[in-house]
Design an enzyme around this catalytic site. Structure first.
Site, PDB file in Angstrom:
ATOM      1  N   ASN A   8       0.922  -1.010  -0.046  1.00 52.81           N
ATOM      2  CA  ASN A   8       0.101  -0.073   0.024  1.00 52.81           C
ATOM      3  C   ASN A   8       0.875   1.341  -0.083  1.00 52.81           C
ATOM      4  O   ASN A   8       1.340   1.645   1.152  1.00 52.81           O
ATOM      5  CB  ASN A   8      -1.102  -0.078   1.258  1.00 52.81           C
ATOM      6  CG  ASN A   8      -1.665   1.262   1.426  1.00 52.81           C
ATOM      7  OD1 ASN A   8      -2.140   1.987   0.182  1.00 52.81           O
ATOM      8  ND2 ASN A   8      -2.290   1.571   2.385  1.00 52.81           N
ATOM      9  N   TRP A   9       1.314   1.661  -1.318  1.00 55.46           N
ATOM     10  CA  TRP A   9       2.145   3.084  -1.411  1.00 55.46           C
ATOM     11  C   TRP A   9       1.599   4.252  -0.690  1.00 55.46           C
ATOM     12  O   TRP A   9       2.181   5.343  -0.611  1.00 55.46           O
ATOM     13  CB  TRP A   9       2.525   3.288  -2.852  1.00 55.46           C
ATOM     14  CG  TRP A   9       3.114   2.110  -3.443  1.00 55.46           C
ATOM     15  CD1 TRP A   9       3.547   0.874  -2.823  1.00 55.46           C
ATOM     16  CD2 TRP A   9       3.907   2.122  -4.617  1.00 55.46           C
ATOM     17  NE1 TRP A   9       4.569   0.164  -3.773  1.00 55.46           N
ATOM     18  CE2 TRP A   9       4.623   0.849  -4.878  1.00 55.46           C
ATOM     19  CE3 TRP A   9       3.565   3.079  -5.771  1.00 55.46           C
ATOM     20  CZ2 TRP A   9       5.216   0.599  -6.088  1.00 55.46           C
ATOM     21  CZ3 TRP A   9       4.203   2.671  -6.895  1.00 55.46           C
ATOM     22  CH2 TRP A   9       5.204   1.380  -7.226  1.00 55.46           C
ATOM     23  N   LYS A  10       0.134   4.078  -0.319  1.00 58.79           N
ATOM     24  CA  LYS A  10      -0.526   5.368  -0.034  1.00 58.79           C
ATOM     25  C   LYS A  10      -0.373   6.399  -0.795  1.00 58.79           C
ATOM     26  O   LYS A  10      -0.265   6.322  -2.224  1.00 58.79           O
ATOM     27  CB  LYS A  10      -0.213   5.671   1.383  1.00 58.79           C
ATOM     28  CG  LYS A  10      -0.609   4.604   2.270  1.00 58.79           C
ATOM     29  CD  LYS A  10      -0.111   4.816   3.626  1.00 58.79           C
ATOM     30  CE  LYS A  10      -0.380   3.564   4.622  1.00 58.79           C
ATOM     31  NZ  LYS A  10      -0.396   3.896   5.953  1.00 58.79           N
ATOM     32  N   HIS A  94      -9.693   1.223   4.430  1.00 63.04           N
ATOM     33  CA  HIS A  94      -8.560   1.383   5.054  1.00 63.04           C
ATOM     34  C   HIS A  94      -9.076   2.336   6.193  1.00 63.04           C
ATOM     35  O   HIS A  94      -9.670   3.417   6.001  1.00 63.04           O
ATOM     36  CB  HIS A  94      -7.578   1.961   4.108  1.00 63.04           C
ATOM     37  CG  HIS A  94      -6.440   1.905   4.554  1.00 63.04           C
ATOM     38  ND1 HIS A  94      -5.916   3.038   5.644  1.00 63.04           N
ATOM     39  CD2 HIS A  94      -5.082   1.152   4.760  1.00 63.04           C
ATOM     40  CE1 HIS A  94      -4.548   2.840   5.916  1.00 63.04           C
ATOM     41  NE2 HIS A  94      -4.287   1.837   5.514  1.00 63.04           N
ATOM     42  N   GLU A 164      -6.207  -4.492  10.462  1.00 58.48           N
ATOM     43  CA  GLU A 164      -5.221  -3.600  10.868  1.00 58.48           C
ATOM     44  C   GLU A 164      -5.473  -2.743  12.129  1.00 58.48           C
ATOM     45  O   GLU A 164      -6.077  -1.660  11.731  1.00 58.48           O
ATOM     46  CB  GLU A 164      -4.938  -2.803   9.498  1.00 58.48           C
ATOM     47  CG  GLU A 164      -4.558  -3.217   8.383  1.00 58.48           C
ATOM     48  CD  GLU A 164      -3.874  -2.154   7.464  1.00 58.48           C
ATOM     49  OE1 GLU A 164      -2.821  -2.068   7.295  1.00 58.48           O
ATOM     50  OE2 GLU A 164      -4.723  -1.172   6.823  1.00 58.48           O
ATOM     51  N   GLY A 170       1.559   2.750  11.196  1.00 61.54           N
ATOM     52  CA  GLY A 170       2.427   4.172  11.238  1.00 61.54           C
ATOM     53  C   GLY A 170       3.083   4.147  12.454  1.00 61.54           C
ATOM     54  O   GLY A 170       3.678   5.191  12.960  1.00 61.54           O
ATOM     55  N   SER A 209       2.626  -1.609  10.630  1.00 68.54           N
ATOM     56  CA  SER A 209       4.158  -1.572  11.117  1.00 68.54           C
ATOM     57  C   SER A 209       4.958  -2.927  10.657  1.00 68.54           C
ATOM     58  O   SER A 209       5.827  -3.218  11.333  1.00 68.54           O
ATOM     59  CB  SER A 209       4.451  -1.331  12.710  1.00 68.54           C
ATOM     60  OG  SER A 209       4.067   0.039  12.776  1.00 68.54           O
ATOM     61  N   GLY A 230       2.586  -0.841   4.602  1.00 66.13           N
ATOM     62  CA  GLY A 230       2.553   0.588   4.193  1.00 66.13           C
ATOM     63  C   GLY A 230       3.900   1.182   4.116  1.00 66.13           C
ATOM     64  O   GLY A 230       4.701   0.932   2.833  1.00 66.13           O
TER      65      GLY A 230
END
Ligand code: PGA
Length: 246
Positions: A8-10, A94, A164, A170, A209, A230
């Site tokens: 997930n490159w965001k 998400h 998640e 993060g 993470s 991520g």
């Protein structure tokens, strides 16, 4: 069964040039790792990336799509458009989108719409925080119930659930594989209660993470088929280390 890693490159990287470089590294590392990599780039990069990079171990996702087929929805993209550009998966609900207002009603419609388009929905669920009383199970149950409400009985096993916990996204550290194992059992139980035995076949991913230090252990001990990554997926050095570690 091969593992699944959703990258997930965001809203990264900043340029198409950097996206190409990142995908090149990801694809090479994926081929060595034997895992299936589902890359979820910003939608604006999707078609061109997919034209440049294809492979048995590589698939594409969008990070979000609208449930309606077309219409006056400024700024949105439809599942059909995403599919036409090369996505076969769609991330739904998400935590970062829920925080921007995506509702349970939206996730319910999106999961059903994705299945109707023969795309694989990746339904994200997870609580904001945990306390000893265990009320987070109720939060996850409600998110699962919403997401699976309109799923036709025969298609239950085509939905991927990405657990998640928001407190691990993060963050500094992932959840422990042991706690994930417990959550996987709970997720299956919830879906079996709704849709019967097919619920046992739902693919479960963990996200939050994940990096090269904890990925292998989570796959071995967390009772999951794969990972949703991520930060470590959006950096060429880190993604190759992560995929090598598998
Ligand atoms: P992270 O993000 O790996 O950077 O914690 C995970 C996610 O939000 O999907």
């Amino acid at each position: 069964m091969k593992s699944i890693v959703v990258a997930n490159w965001k809203m990264n990287p900043p340029t198409f040039r950097a996206a190409k470089k990142l995908l090149e590294v990801t694809k090479k590392s994926a081929e060595r790792s034997g895992a299936l990599i589902v890359v979820a780039p910003p939608a604006i990069f999707l078609r061109e990336l997919r034209q440049l990079y294809r492979g048995k171990r590589l698939a594409y996702a969008v990070q979000n799509a609208h449930f309606e087929g077309s219409g006056a929805y400024t700024g949105e993209i439809s599942l059909q458009q995403a599919h036409d550009a090369g996505a076969s998966y769609v991330v739904i609900g998400h935590a970062e989108r829920r925080a921007m207002g995506e509702s349970e009603d939206d996730t319910r419609k999106k999961v059903a719409a994705a299945l109707a388009r023969s795309m694989t929905p990746i339904l994200c669920v997870g609580e904001k925080s945990r306390s000893a009383s265990g009320e987070y199970f109720g939060v996850v149950k409600q998110q699962l119930r919403a997401g699976f409400t309109n799923v036709p009985a025969g298609k239950v096993a085509r939905v991927i659930v990405a657990y998640e916990p928001i407190w691990a996204i993060g963050a500094e550290a992932a959840m422990s594989p042991r706690d994930m194992h417990e959550m996987s059992i709970f997720i299956r139980k919830t879906i079996v209660e709704m849709h019967g035995e097919l619920g046992h076949r739902v693919v479960i991913l963990y996200g939050g993470s994940i990096d090269e230090k904890n990925a292998g252990e989570m796959l071995r001990l967390g009772d999951v088929r794969g990972l949703l990554v991520g930060r470590a997926s959006a950096d060429p050095v880190r993604v190759s280390a992560l995929l090598r570690s598998l």
